[in-house]
Enzyme design. Sequence first.
Site, mmCIF file in Angstrom:
data_model
loop_
_atom_site.group_PDB
_atom_site.id
_atom_site.type_symbol
_atom_site.label_atom_id
_atom_site.label_comp_id
_atom_site.label_asym_id
_atom_site.label_seq_id
_atom_site.Cartn_x
_atom_site.Cartn_y
_atom_site.Cartn_z
ATOM 1 N N ASP A 63 -26.944 29.684 -20.868
ATOM 2 C CA ASP A 63 -26.021 29.751 -19.740
ATOM 3 C C ASP A 63 -26.660 30.538 -18.603
ATOM 4 O O ASP A 63 -27.862 30.432 -18.383
ATOM 5 C CB ASP A 63 -24.693 30.379 -20.201
ATOM 6 C CG ASP A 63 -23.495 29.797 -19.488
ATOM 7 O OD1 ASP A 63 -23.334 30.090 -18.296
ATOM 8 O OD2 ASP A 63 -22.728 29.053 -20.113
ATOM 9 N N HIS B 281 -20.594 33.464 -15.383
ATOM 10 C CA HIS B 281 -20.221 32.351 -16.252
ATOM 11 C C HIS B 281 -20.692 32.583 -17.686
ATOM 12 O O HIS B 281 -19.928 32.455 -18.650
ATOM 13 C CB HIS B 281 -20.830 31.072 -15.686
ATOM 14 C CG HIS B 281 -20.440 29.815 -16.379
ATOM 15 N ND1 HIS B 281 -21.056 29.372 -17.528
ATOM 16 C CD2 HIS B 281 -19.508 28.871 -16.067
ATOM 17 C CE1 HIS B 281 -20.519 28.226 -17.904
ATOM 18 N NE2 HIS B 281 -19.578 27.899 -17.029
ATOM 19 N N SER C 115 -16.201 24.307 -19.712
ATOM 20 C CA SER C 115 -17.078 25.426 -20.047
ATOM 21 C C SER C 115 -16.339 26.503 -20.823
ATOM 22 O O SER C 115 -16.922 27.194 -21.653
ATOM 23 C CB SER C 115 -17.641 26.060 -18.772
ATOM 24 O OG SER C 115 -18.720 25.340 -18.269
#
Length: 759
Positions: free
Chosen positions: A143, A219, A537
């Site tokens: 990620d 994220h 996600s």
Amino acid sequence: MGQINIIITMVLTIVLNLQISFVFAHETKVYVVYLGKKTHDHPESVTESHHQLLRPLLGSKKEVHDSIVYSYRHGFSGFAAKLTESQAQQISQLPEVVHVIPNTLYELTTTRTWDYLGLSPGTSKSLLHKANMGSQVIVGVIDTGVWPESEMFNDKGYGPIPSRWKGGCVSGELFNASIHCNKKLIGAKYFVDGLVAEVGVLNTTENPEYLSPRDFNGHGTHVASTIGGSFLPNVSYLGLGRGTARGGAPGVYLATYKACWSQIGCSDADLLKAIDQAIHDGVDVLSLSLGPTEIPLNLETDVNLFAMGLFHAVAKGIHVVASAGNNGPAAQTIANVSPWILTVAATTLDRSFPTAITLGNNITTLGQAIFAGPELGSVDLTYPERPLSGDCAELRANPNKTIQGKVVLCFTADLNPTSMAVVNAITAVSNAGGLGVIIARNPTHSLIPTRIFPCVTVDFELGTDILFYIRSTRSPIVKIHASRTLVSHHVATKVATFSSRGPNSISPAILKPDIAAPGVNILAANRTGVVMRSGTSMATPVVSGVVVLLKSLYPHWSPAAIRSAIVTTAWKTDPSGEPIFADGSSHKLADPFDYGGGLVNPEKAARPGLIYDMTIDDYVLYLCSTYYNNVSVSQILEKKTVCPKPTRSVLDLNLPSITIPNLKDEVTLTRTVTNVGPLNSIYKVMIDPPIGVSMTVTPYTLEFNSTTKNVSFKVRVSTTHKVNTGYYFGSLTWTDSVHNVVIPVSVRTQILQRYYDEN
């Protein structure tokens, strides 16, 4: 495939009131007896009436006194008392009694996700307890990196790092490997060379980033903490809630691989290097909340490389979980479609954030927002008629000074949750001195957190009602209240609008997505504390956390076995039994192309009964049946391989689903199940065929014992349709009266083969 990113960081905390039965010894437990409105004004008289109600049943004043726990005597009449089940039943028959219900304890806890899915620490029989919270499992997260200072990555209570771990941490900009890694965060690396080779040296002034494992975007931190974040008590945001945040497997070891970069993305080269490194380091599970940027996919480049990198991971026994993509609700937008990947769609939770909009005519509408308040008092309300016609997207391009000091209503038809229409409206109204916006649109599940400036979303119907009010009076006014949290049965679970949908356009006989999980307004770690994000996600690490627990419980199960356990035990309704709908341009009941097997059910997945298992050889036969030849397959496996002639039908791939995209007359396919339940078991088949389709299963009974653990069966499928149809859906279930092993069935009749119908 990134979060629904709308330039304003979406932040949220959720407080959950989890109902837990409160049981007393000696066959008595507390029941709440509700009597409705008070019949006496004096509180003591109300209490005495409760005593009188109980006395004939219990016999004496002392027993009544000992039995009553609380007397509700102010807002309504009722009491809580220790009763046997029989006594509670007798009281419920009295004419003055409205309801008698077992007592429940409401307890503050984490984001709603894990308790909504029934995955709480709870008892010694819970999956979380049996799996020891995922200890001894190592998860690799590919990620945007990690923010190591988050308390959700603290290693309190952790023992030594597993000796089999070959990975580690590397230092870089504002990241010191010897300081920022610990016994929980055991790996942190970054990969940027592929991106640099493509676009040149990263300009971190124009696009702020850290050339290190440190996460600038947030994220990756969110994803990693959703999988395995440690318990973080007493967190809240904007005063909307307070509770304890945690990941699905709080005892797991985490290794992060930064291969994605803020405002730029991820290059295949970097992703493949990250996958390669993760395989080397010894991860047990790989979680990838990313996917290709364009649909349909390029079969000859990106997808093959990325998917084949993951193929090698699966070949090493690594469980791969990836996002379905955020290109919904259109059909055939699904990403990460290879059969060795567990592909995850996103749903909402049984929770919302109602925000009251009170008009000058005293009519109150409940919109949705994340608005901390304070309440916006009675202020002017307007709708920009000309030249804008109330289009949210046009407000910024055509600033209007008449909206100063007012709340503005606007409309947008854009279904894309990442569109700028809403952001443009907020910016334009705020810059012009406006006080807030009411956005009328189709659901997109992308609320923007605001502290002072309210942005409240309503649907077109409610927006039209507000518009009619504005046009009906010379001086329309509005009051906007602070948001509140509503959980449990009043709020329906839906497949999120943005969640990408099947069918699979690359290999139509492979059902995608495989499973769905909550991915809307998910609370997890960020460099500022905790944040809310939405997207597939966010759903992906939820399933990754479940995979970790199942891997802990069954360390020798293959990736296909765990995928089967998850798919065949999934909820087809929400946990409360209500149907799951799919949001989009139209509102419909969800089907396998929306949520695969259904909504992940962690506790049931730990006891699947039967599994549809596969080995790497099955995937090789799949490759042979698609677009790979002997040479390419031999290269993949690094050994000479000859594909069988004729090639095996993709329909025979031992998936926990049946998808037939081009049924003309009839077809017969094969599946094999493995018993992982009681040794001596007998399963019978139950068939719910798609409309216009006939299904026959042979044999219709499967018997397992100490020597028979794997049994194959055949499914004959025929159509009665006389024309080309769309997909119809059904299911095939094997049951032993304890386990229900359900696989989805999707069938499309194609009398005219390879025919595109414009009508």
